[in-house]
Scaffold this active site. Sequence first.
Site, short mmCIF file in Angstrom:
data_model
loop_
_atom_site.label_atom_id
_atom_site.label_comp_id
_atom_site.label_asym_id
_atom_site.label_seq_id
_atom_site.Cartn_x
_atom_site.Cartn_y
_atom_site.Cartn_z
N THR A 92 0.86 -1.25 -0.05
CA THR A 92 0.24 -0.14 0.07
C THR A 92 0.93 1.26 0.04
OG1 THR A 92 -1.71 -1.30 1.12
CG2 THR A 92 -1.74 1.25 1.17
N HIS A 146 1.97 1.90 -3.45
CA HIS A 146 1.08 2.58 -4.25
C HIS A 146 0.90 3.91 -4.02
CE1 HIS A 146 -0.74 -1.25 -5.86
NE2 HIS A 146 -0.92 -1.79 -4.45
P1 NAD Z 1 2.44 -8.17 -3.74
O1 NAD Z 1 1.89 -6.99 -4.76
O2 NAD Z 1 3.74 -7.79 -3.28
O3 NAD Z 1 2.25 -9.74 -4.27
C1 NAD Z 1 1.59 -10.11 -5.27
C2 NAD Z 1 2.27 -11.13 -6.15
O4 NAD Z 1 1.32 -11.60 -7.16
C3 NAD Z 1 3.32 -10.50 -6.92
O5 NAD Z 1 4.61 -11.14 -6.44
C4 NAD Z 1 2.74 -10.72 -8.35
O6 NAD Z 1 4.15 -11.07 -9.06
C5 NAD Z 1 1.97 -11.80 -7.98
N1 NAD Z 1 1.11 -12.21 -9.29
C6 NAD Z 1 0.81 -11.34 -10.32
N2 NAD Z 1 -0.13 -12.27 -11.28
C7 NAD Z 1 -0.31 -13.43 -10.80
C8 NAD Z 1 -0.71 -14.60 -11.63
N3 NAD Z 1 -1.45 -14.70 -12.56
N4 NAD Z 1 -0.59 -15.57 -10.74
C9 NAD Z 1 0.10 -15.89 -9.71
N5 NAD Z 1 0.63 -14.88 -8.90
C10 NAD Z 1 0.70 -13.42 -9.67
O7 NAD Z 1 1.36 -8.13 -2.70
P2 NAD Z 1 1.33 -8.42 -0.97
O8 NAD Z 1 1.98 -7.33 -0.24
O9 NAD Z 1 1.87 -9.76 -0.62
O10 NAD Z 1 -0.34 -8.50 -0.94
C11 NAD Z 1 -0.83 -9.61 -1.42
C12 NAD Z 1 -2.20 -9.09 -1.86
O11 NAD Z 1 -3.17 -8.85 -0.90
C13 NAD Z 1 -2.17 -7.61 -2.80
O12 NAD Z 1 -3.33 -7.83 -3.71
C14 NAD Z 1 -2.62 -6.80 -1.84
O13 NAD Z 1 -3.16 -5.46 -2.34
C15 NAD Z 1 -3.61 -7.42 -1.00
N6 NAD Z 1 -4.00 -6.93 0.39
C16 NAD Z 1 -5.33 -7.15 0.85
C17 NAD Z 1 -5.34 -6.71 2.17
C18 NAD Z 1 -6.81 -6.88 2.65
O14 NAD Z 1 -7.11 -6.43 3.72
N7 NAD Z 1 -7.79 -7.32 1.98
C19 NAD Z 1 -4.41 -6.38 3.02
C20 NAD Z 1 -3.24 -6.30 2.46
C21 NAD Z 1 -2.86 -6.70 1.49
#
Ligand code: NAD
Length: 348
Positions: free
Chosen positions: A44, A47
């Site tokens: 975040t 971003h």
């Molecule tokens: P991150 O962006 O570091 O990791 C996401 C990973 O997904 C990346 O390594 C990327 O290469 C991979 N990816 C992209 N396309 C893919 C595909 N088709 N198949 C497999 N992998 C793929 O994110 P993070 O910090 O580890 O967080 C994970 C997710 O959780 C993010 O989307 C983030 O926004 C979300 N998030 C949600 C909450 C919530 O409360 N719901 C809280 C924190 C983070």
Amino acid sequence: MGTDMYALVKEQAGPGLKLARKPRPEPGPGEVLIKIRKTAICGTDLHIYNWDAWSQKNIKPPLTIGHEYVGEIAALGAGVLGYTLGERVSGEGHIVCGHCRNCRAGNGQWCKDTKGVGVNRDGAFAQYLCIPACNVVPISDAFDEDIVAFFDAYGNATHTALMYDVVGEDVLITGAGPIGVMAAAICRQNGARSVIVTDLNDYRLAMARRMGATDTVNVGREKLEDAMHRAKMVEGFDVGLEMSGSGAALSQMLSLMRNGGKIAMLGILAAGAQVDWNEIIFKGLTLTGIYGRRMFETWYKMGTMLEAGLDLSPLITHRYHFTEFEKGFAAMNSGESGKVILDWSEEA
Ligand code: NAD
Ligand code: ZN
């Protein structure tokens, strides 16, 4: 001690952050002042640094960002009981209203008026942070400070990974970002039969293996079905943890779940992401959206899983002093990083 402090601030709309001098916040009634020792950079924060479409819509500068931190109690506002000066703490990053239906039912993660530290109000990338006392979480001195710095993200991983029973189950984790990789370690520690992690990034898949994934698949060039075959799976995945925010990853997950399988969705999908709804219907799948972490059951489990031997240290790849924050964000932007820790001590 002076009355001002350093803080990493989004001063106006646009990319980047500024290391600024700001007045140190004063704890009002019911609030606690925390002297920050270490912070970690979350997706975040990246971003917001990059000023993407989500940030342009949701962030109102000027704002001190950051919500992953460990520190010590520096001052207590009027009426605050139960904490001591110097005590090591982190904090729940969602400030909730306390009186909506979900809050009163003990489901603060679903509060209708939640405010995010470092998103909707000043955050933790600063030498001092002020939050309501009820958000403060005391943390055992036994845990490594750099790991406590990213307890917030560890909480997302914990809440998602523990959503369903994984004992003896075959688990698919899509996305080997820091959260997916921590979830892999948690599922292993909690008795999953296999934990297969997918990503498009080999650096991150290597991190997933270091953290305990039983197998990894680069979906850009490898078939997930081959890994299922190697694991001697018969009917498909029992539990899916969607941690990429990719519609393609979610579609692939739906297609490879066994009938009756369960999916916890943490990754934030792009607007308009499409799936084949009939996969969910005909397979009788259960899907649950995950927001944040349980207040405060998840925090309890986070501490006790570390006590039981969960090792998150392989996830830390970069450490910088806060004055070198640009290097930290560059590491995050490179994609070749796990957790990036910033040290907030005075001496550079
Ligand atoms: P991150 O962006 O570091 O990791 C996401 C990973 O997904 C990346 O390594 C990327 O290469 C991979 N990816 C992209 N396309 C893919 C595909 N088709 N198949 C497999 N992998 C793929 O994110 P993070 O910090 O580890 O967080 C994970 C997710 O959780 C993010 O989307 C983030 O926004 C979300 N998030 C949600 C909450 C919530 O409360 N719901 C809280 C924190 C983070
Ligand atoms: Zn509420």
